[in-house]
Motif scaffolding. Structure first.
Motif, short mmCIF file in Angstrom:
data_model
loop_
_atom_site.label_atom_id
_atom_site.label_comp_id
_atom_site.label_asym_id
_atom_site.label_seq_id
_atom_site.Cartn_x
_atom_site.Cartn_y
_atom_site.Cartn_z
N VAL B 180 55.70 12.22 52.55
CA VAL B 180 54.98 11.43 51.55
C VAL B 180 54.15 10.38 52.29
N TRP B 181 53.30 9.69 51.55
CA TRP B 181 52.36 8.75 52.17
C TRP B 181 53.11 7.68 52.95
N ARG B 182 54.04 6.98 52.28
CA ARG B 182 54.87 5.99 52.96
C ARG B 182 56.15 5.82 52.16
N ASP B 183 57.13 5.16 52.74
CA ASP B 183 58.40 5.02 52.05
C ASP B 183 58.23 4.18 50.79
N VAL B 184 59.14 4.41 49.83
CA VAL B 184 59.04 3.66 48.57
C VAL B 184 59.49 2.22 48.80
N PRO B 185 58.95 1.27 48.06
CA PRO B 185 59.39 -0.12 48.20
C PRO B 185 60.81 -0.30 47.68
N VAL B 186 61.42 -1.43 48.01
CA VAL B 186 62.83 -1.63 47.63
C VAL B 186 63.02 -1.70 46.12
N GLU B 187 61.98 -2.12 45.40
CA GLU B 187 62.12 -2.23 43.93
C GLU B 187 62.22 -0.87 43.26
N PHE B 188 61.88 0.18 44.01
CA PHE B 188 61.78 1.51 43.41
C PHE B 188 63.06 1.92 42.71
N LYS B 310 50.86 16.65 65.34
CA LYS B 310 49.67 17.48 65.31
C LYS B 310 49.14 17.62 63.89
N PHE B 311 50.02 17.36 62.92
CA PHE B 311 49.60 17.52 61.52
C PHE B 311 49.73 16.23 60.72
N VAL B 312 50.66 15.36 61.13
CA VAL B 312 50.94 14.16 60.33
C VAL B 312 50.44 12.94 61.08
N PRO B 313 49.58 12.14 60.48
CA PRO B 313 49.05 10.96 61.17
C PRO B 313 50.18 10.01 61.57
N PRO B 314 50.07 9.36 62.73
CA PRO B 314 51.12 8.44 63.18
C PRO B 314 51.12 7.18 62.32
N PRO B 315 52.26 6.46 62.28
CA PRO B 315 52.29 5.23 61.50
C PRO B 315 51.35 4.19 62.09
N ARG B 316 50.88 3.33 61.26
CA ARG B 316 49.91 2.30 61.63
C ARG B 316 50.41 1.45 62.81
N SER B 317 51.72 1.17 62.81
CA SER B 317 52.28 0.25 63.80
C SER B 317 52.13 0.78 65.23
N GLU B 318 52.06 2.10 65.36
CA GLU B 318 51.97 2.65 66.70
C GLU B 318 50.56 2.60 67.28
N LEU B 319 49.57 2.41 66.44
CA LEU B 319 48.19 2.55 66.90
C LEU B 319 47.84 1.52 67.96
N GLY B 320 48.42 0.32 67.86
CA GLY B 320 48.07 -0.73 68.81
C GLY B 320 48.74 -0.56 70.15
N THR B 321 49.82 0.23 70.23
CA THR B 321 50.59 0.30 71.46
C THR B 321 50.52 1.65 72.14
N SER B 322 50.22 2.70 71.37
CA SER B 322 50.30 4.03 71.97
C SER B 322 48.93 4.69 72.00
N MET B 323 48.51 5.09 73.17
CA MET B 323 47.23 5.76 73.33
C MET B 323 47.21 7.10 72.59
N GLU B 324 48.36 7.80 72.72
CA GLU B 324 48.46 9.11 72.07
C GLU B 324 48.33 9.00 70.56
N ALA B 325 49.00 7.98 70.01
CA ALA B 325 48.94 7.79 68.56
C ALA B 325 47.51 7.56 68.13
N LEU B 326 46.79 6.78 68.94
CA LEU B 326 45.39 6.49 68.59
C LEU B 326 44.56 7.78 68.59
N ILE B 327 44.79 8.62 69.58
CA ILE B 327 44.04 9.87 69.66
C ILE B 327 44.35 10.75 68.46
N HIS B 328 45.66 10.87 68.14
CA HIS B 328 46.07 11.68 66.99
C HIS B 328 45.43 11.17 65.71
N HIS B 329 45.48 9.86 65.56
CA HIS B 329 44.92 9.25 64.36
C HIS B 329 43.45 9.62 64.24
N PHE B 330 42.73 9.45 65.34
CA PHE B 330 41.30 9.72 65.34
C PHE B 330 41.01 11.18 65.04
#
Lengths: 379, 411
Positions: B180-188, B310-330
């Motif tokens: 799914v897009w992202r985990d559900v919030p705690v109020e869910f 290869k199919f699922v975009p990496p989480p946002r938090s990894e983009l700043g630290t991981s080069m691979e994540a950035l490439i996958h995202h792009f």
């Protein structure tokens, strides 16, 4: 006949017409607010305190709307139809008594609280009430629209068949009141309301009036879900407003008639007749009592609209002819029998009427239910 | 006058569909829709009427054609998903589910447990919301107007839950290939529990207003009878089929998304009339609620997206630290992921029936062909057969009872 009588009549007629027009305006608001409460909404509350100016806003909007006439409509009848619908709805109120009478200060002149006390008032009611159907049929026909035509045809069939049961309910009131004058019928309910003596008759009267004024669940001619507003689908602006007006005025007037014939009219509860609350002691209580009764009866109409699905057209006709008509005829017989017994053997025998008519009503309900259950089982 | 000459609906184009009597003018041709309050969208029905009795009914579709199938071919697999929300606008989560399941099947993608459970909860809530709209509009078509507003009151709670998880009330695009897009919030959880608590009483309320109401029975019993053979012939699925006595529910017959873990019944009625369809859907409200409750009770903790980058975009938090994540995202958001040259069909049980997706990949990042097998389309095809001999008022009830959504038909 002196000229002051003319002045009196003129003023009284004006007052009645204005009362009904105002009543119409506020009935729309009343209905919308009551429906909203039932349906967990708020309803119109923006224009003025509690939405009290909403009817004026609605009227202004309709005044400025374009008056559209379909290209191949019958122009004359198209204009005439709304007028023919709205006029009977107003003039029917002429014979309804709003109270007893009072003496005008300074002039020392007694003024009665009704426009006319015709000795065949009940006949007048049936006659005028049936005229309104012409307007609807003509509207449906002259619009040159198939939906409108279907609506108009439905309404003529419906009104004609329900008018008979309605007329028979009038007969019950005439029998009980021993007169055709509405004033005398009301005065005859001094000791007890006819709704107590003939509860089933009152119920049938209410049902047939729903059909007569095209209210849910008998709002076949308009049936907005099937016929897209039916006979008035081609009407807009003030012409539409006239139909709208006629429908709501008819609701008010028919509630007044129901109150007059079965619920003591302008009179107080029968057990209050010797107290301060009696209209014999304070003439001004009459119109107030009538208004309260009308408000309560109108609420039932609104409540039914909010709750029930619409009956199908052919089932509605079957219900009118096969259930209501025989039952109301039986009720006339029972009423006449009860009056005869009371005449011959003492007043206590008048109570045979409610007992027998409730039995008749229960038997009818049972039979109707059985037939429905048979239908469900075989479907 | 001349320039305003109005045209009657000509019999000509429908000559082969109407009876002889229509051509001689003995019966009336009535045009119903596409602008009509009771055709549930922009469906056009050409009716041949004998008085008010329907002799022939000719549905005409295409007024809401959006070209969704064709448009999806021009988008990458990730981006095409937003089109699916617009198909059956009463079943957005279900459409998402059908599509992402097809993509997952095509590229062979795993889905974590928690994501599966969330999908089940939300799809079943969507089913409840869809049935509520159905119940409300059907009651409204038969002029029981209050039921409509009561149903929408409860639907609002569900839409609020959707907004909570996805930020959108209707066009959610919440399920993604691989989770799914992202985990559900705690109020869910508390929001869903609140709904589970209040809803059974509300169903009782609707039933109190309708199920045994003589007027309701009178309007629905024996109206629009559909026998099982005709239904199967026309490919009718969903509650409409189950009301005709055929026990066919994809959630039971071909379990997907972990439906086999839950204990629920498939309501069946045998009469096949409008009332039976009503009963089936009202019972389904209760069954769906049961599934939601079970799934929520054993909602596992863990990731909500596949780790397959290869199919699922990496989480946002990894983009700043991981080069691979950035490439996958792009790569994923510009080019998209390639899918093999293969074709698959995957189907789910939507509130209206079998909702299937046929997906054909050509080795590139965009689908070569997408086809939707939508339940409303097949269910509508049976309408002309079952309305014959009924009144116009019944047509409205029957049309409502087979529960069509025009976005689902014209795609």
């Amino acid at each position: 006949m002196d000229w002051t009588l003319w002045v009196e009549w003129f003023i009284k007629a004006l007052v009645v017409i204005f009362a009904i027009l105002t009543g119409f305006a506020y009935l729309t608001l009343y209905e919308r607010r009551a429906l909203a409460r039932i349906q967990t909404r708020i309803g119109p509350n923006r224009a003025g305190p509690q939405g009290l100016l909403q009817p004026i806003a609605d009227a202004l909007k309709l005044f400025f709307k374009e008056e559209f006439t379909p290209a191949r409509a019958d122009k004359v009848l198209f204009v005439l139809a709304p007028v023919m619908t709205v006029v009977p709805a107003m003039i029917i109120a002429a014979v309804i008594p709003f109270g007893t009478q009072f003496t005008l200060p300074f002039l020392n002149r007694p003024v009665t609280l009704y426009v006319a006390d015709i000795n065949v008032g009940v006949i007048y009611l049936t006659a005028i009430a049936s005229i309104a159907v012409y307007g609807i049929v003509l509207a449906g026909w002259s619009s040159n629209n198939k939906y409108a035509l279907l609506g108009g045809m439905r309404s003529s069939a419906q009104m004609i068949s329900y008018e008979i049961a309605l007329g028979i309910c009038f007969v019950i009131a005439i029998l009980l009141g021993n007169s055709m004058s509405l004033l005398k019928i009301v005065e005859a309910q001094k000791d007890i309301w006819f709704a107590v003596i003939q509860p089933v008759g009152a119920l049938i009267f209410m049902i047939t009036t729903l059909a007569e004024v095209n209210r849910a669940p008998f709002d076949m001619p308009e049936a907005e879900q099937e016929l897209a507003a039916g006979y008035h689908s081609e009407y807009s602006g003030m012409k539409f407003a006239l139909f709208f007006m006629a429908e709501y005025e008819k609701m008010i007037v028919i509630s007044m008639i129901a109150a007059t014939l079965y619920f003591g009219g302008y009179r107080e509860f029968w057990f209050l007749k010797d107290t301060w609350f009696s209209v014999d002691q304070h003439w001004w209580l009459g119109p107030i009592y009538l208004l309260l009764k009308v408000i309560v009866l109108l609420f039932f109409m609104i409540w039914i609209r909010a709750t029930w699905p619409r009956i199908r057209y052919d089932r509605l006709m079957a219900f009118g002819w096969k259930v209501l008509l025989p039952l109301s005829l039986a009720l006339v017989f029972i009423t006449a029998l009860g009056i005869l017994l009371a005449d011959q053997f003492g007043a206590i025998y008048i109570w045979t009427i409610p007992v027998l008519s409730i039995i008749a009503g229960l038997v009818t309900t049972l039979l109707t239910n059985l037939s429905l259950r048979r239908k469900v089982a075989h479907a | 006058m001349s320039e305003y000459q109005l045209q009657e609906i000509p019999v000509g184009p429908y000559k082969h569909l109407v009876s002889e009597r229509a051509i001689s003018g003995e019966t009336m041709i009535l045009n119903m829709g596409p602008q009509h309050p009771s055709t549930h969208g922009v469906l056009r029905l050409v009716l041949e009427l004998d008085g008010e009795v329907i002799v022939n009914c000719i549905p005409e579709i295409g007024y809401l054609h959006t070209g969704v199938e064709k448009n999806m071919e021009a988008k990458t697999y990730l981006k095409a998903e937003v089109m699916t929300d617009r198909l059956d606008y009463m079943n957005n989560m279900g459409n998402n589910l059908a599509y992402v399941m097809a993509v997952e099947k095509l590229v062979g993608l795993d889905v974590p447990e928690r994501a599966q459970s969330l999908r089940v909860i939300l799809t079943e809530l969507q089913r409840i919301a869809s049935h509520l709209v159905w119940l409300g509009t059907t009651a409204l078509d038969l002029a029981a107007m209050s039921v409509f507003l009561y149903c929408f009151r409860e639907r609002e709670i569900i839409l609020d839950i959707f907004e909570l998880v996805s930020g959108q009330r209707m066009m959610v695009t919440y399920f993604r290939p691989g989770g799914v897009w992202r985990d559900v919030p705690v109020e869910f959880e508390s929001a869903v529990r609140n709904f589970i608590k209040i809803f059974p009483k509300r169903i009782d309320e609707y039933e109190a207003l309708l199920t045994k109401n003589p007027l309701w029975l009178d309007r629905t019993v024996g109206i629009g009878k559909l026998d099982a053979a005709t239904a199967l012939q026309h490919g009718v699925t969903g509650p409409t089929l189950r009301a005709s006595g055929v026990n066919w529910d994809l959630r039971k017959a071909r379990p997907y998304a972990g439906y086999d873990q839950y204990d629920f019944n498939v309501p069946i009625e045998t009469k096949g009339d409008t009332y039976a369809r009503y009963l089936v859907r009202v019972q389904e409200l209760r069954e769906s609620l049961k599934i939601v409750e079970q799934a929520l009770n054993k909602l596992p903790i863990g990731p909500v997206r596949s780790e397959n980058r290869k199919f699922v975009p990496p989480p946002r938090s990894e983009l700043g630290t991981s080069m691979e994540a950035l490439i996958h995202h792009f790569k994923l958001w510009t080019e998209g992921f390639p899918a093999p040259k293969a074709s698959i069909y995957s189907a789910v049980e939507s509130p209206r029936g079998e909702l299937g997706v046929y997906l054909e990949g050509d080795g590139g990042p965009k689908p070569y062909r997408v086809h939707w097998r939508t339940p409303s389309f097949d269910n509508l095809s049976v309408l002309p057969k079952i309305v014959k001999g009924h009144l116009v008022a019944d047509l409205v009830a029957i049309l409502a009872s087979i529960d069509i959504v025009l976005g689902d038909i014209d795609r």
